[in-house]
Design an enzyme around this catalytic site. Structure first.
Site, PDB file in Angstrom:
ATOM      1  N   GLU A  37       0.873  -1.174   0.000  1.00  0.00           N
ATOM      2  CA  GLU A  37       0.000   0.000   0.000  1.00  0.00           C
ATOM      3  C   GLU A  37       0.912   1.226   0.000  1.00  0.00           C
ATOM      4  O   GLU A  37       1.639   1.459   0.969  1.00  0.00           O
ATOM      5  CB  GLU A  37      -0.900   0.004   1.230  1.00  0.00           C
ATOM      6  CG  GLU A  37      -1.803   1.245   1.304  1.00  0.00           C
ATOM      7  CD  GLU A  37      -2.502   1.371   2.654  1.00  0.00           C
ATOM      8  OE1 GLU A  37      -3.473   2.145   2.725  1.00  0.00           O
ATOM      9  OE2 GLU A  37      -2.070   0.732   3.631  1.00  0.00           O
ATOM     10  N   ASP A  48      -4.027  10.147   9.293  1.00  0.00           N
ATOM     11  CA  ASP A  48      -2.660   9.755   9.619  1.00  0.00           C
ATOM     12  C   ASP A  48      -2.203  10.289  10.964  1.00  0.00           C
ATOM     13  O   ASP A  48      -2.433  11.449  11.308  1.00  0.00           O
ATOM     14  CB  ASP A  48      -1.689  10.256   8.539  1.00  0.00           C
ATOM     15  CG  ASP A  48      -1.999   9.676   7.174  1.00  0.00           C
ATOM     16  OD1 ASP A  48      -2.378   8.490   7.132  1.00  0.00           O
ATOM     17  OD2 ASP A  48      -1.879  10.392   6.178  1.00  0.00           O
TER      18      ASP A  48
END
Length: 252
Positions: A37, A48
């Protein structure tokens, strides 16, 4: 005898630099991961944690462009033809270029799937349709905070892959695998292949998840290793990446 666990390993394009990022990918593939990924560095992420935000900022500070990202992804896809490459990014980058144009470009460099967490599955600006037209997969993100009606709605779509965020919030913090999480995974699986991630750090966690997901996703754990060991050079860095990847895949 250990039964290997499928692992999707998350890495950031261009981090810490292109040669080392490719060496890391090479080590991950050699260690038995099933998917890569690749995250396109983004300046204002919504999912994130600190480690990935910091790494992305470092890459962007070098003036890393979309063309640089595409060259990196294309090199991975051509170098590891047996490893499906999924790209993770944010809606702004796809929408600004036009979703169909963005998907066309990604297909052209060998991407098999797109994970865009801030494009909900039922308001995806045509992402799924564009991906189907180009032989790719649009991977919706499901979280435990979804109510039962929304879970049912996603399950009825029968998407090939679904990314199951194992908890609400951002990446990086340690995740505790408890009965409610397993219930969530079993509830949303349907006929989809689940990619389960967020805060996976150990082989023990990946073994617990393996019976309930198609692949375990690990990201921040690798980013933290890179941040710590990249200054010591490629050999040391690849060794540490290899050790963690083999732990997560159960091949250690």
């Amino acid at each position: 005898m250990n039964v290997p666990v499928r692992v999707m390993a998350h890495l950031i394009a261009g981090y810490p630099d292109d040669p080392l990022a490719f060496a890391i990918a090479d080590s991950l593939v050699g260690s038995g991961v099933s998917y890569l990924e690749v995250q396109i560095p983004f300046s204002d992420p919504s999912a994130d944690g600190v480690a990935i935000q910091k790494a992305s900022s470092e890459v962007l500070s070098r003036g890393y462009t979309m063309s640089d990202n595409l060259r990196f992804v294309e090199k991975l896809a051509s170098s590891f033809p047996d490893i499906p490459i999924f790209v993770m990014t944010y809606a702004n980058l796809a929408y600004r270029r036009g979703v169909d144009s963005f998907v066309t470009t990604m297909a052209g460099v060998g991407v098999k799937g797109l994970i865009i967490p801030d494009l909900p599955f039922d308001y995806d600006e045509g992402l799924n349709e564009a991906c189907k037209n180009h032989g790719m997969y649009a991977v919706p993100v499901a979280a435990p905070s979804m109510d039962s009606a929304r879970r049912d709605k996603l399950t009825r779509l029968q998407r090939k892959f679904v990314y199951a965020a194992l908890r609400a919030g951002i990446t990086g913090s340690e995740t505790v695998i408890d009965p409610s999480m397993i219930e969530f995974l079993d509830d949303i699986r349907g006929n989809s292949l689940l990619l389960g991630g967020f805060g996976i750090r150990s082989g023990q966690q990946s073994k617990l998840l393996a019976p309930h997901v198609h692949a375990v996703v690990a990201g921040s754990v690798f980013v933290n290793i890179i941040a710590r060991y990249a200054p010591e050079g490629e050999k040391v860095l690849k060794t540490m990446i290899n050790e963690k990847a083999r732990e997560l895949t159960g091949l250690a």
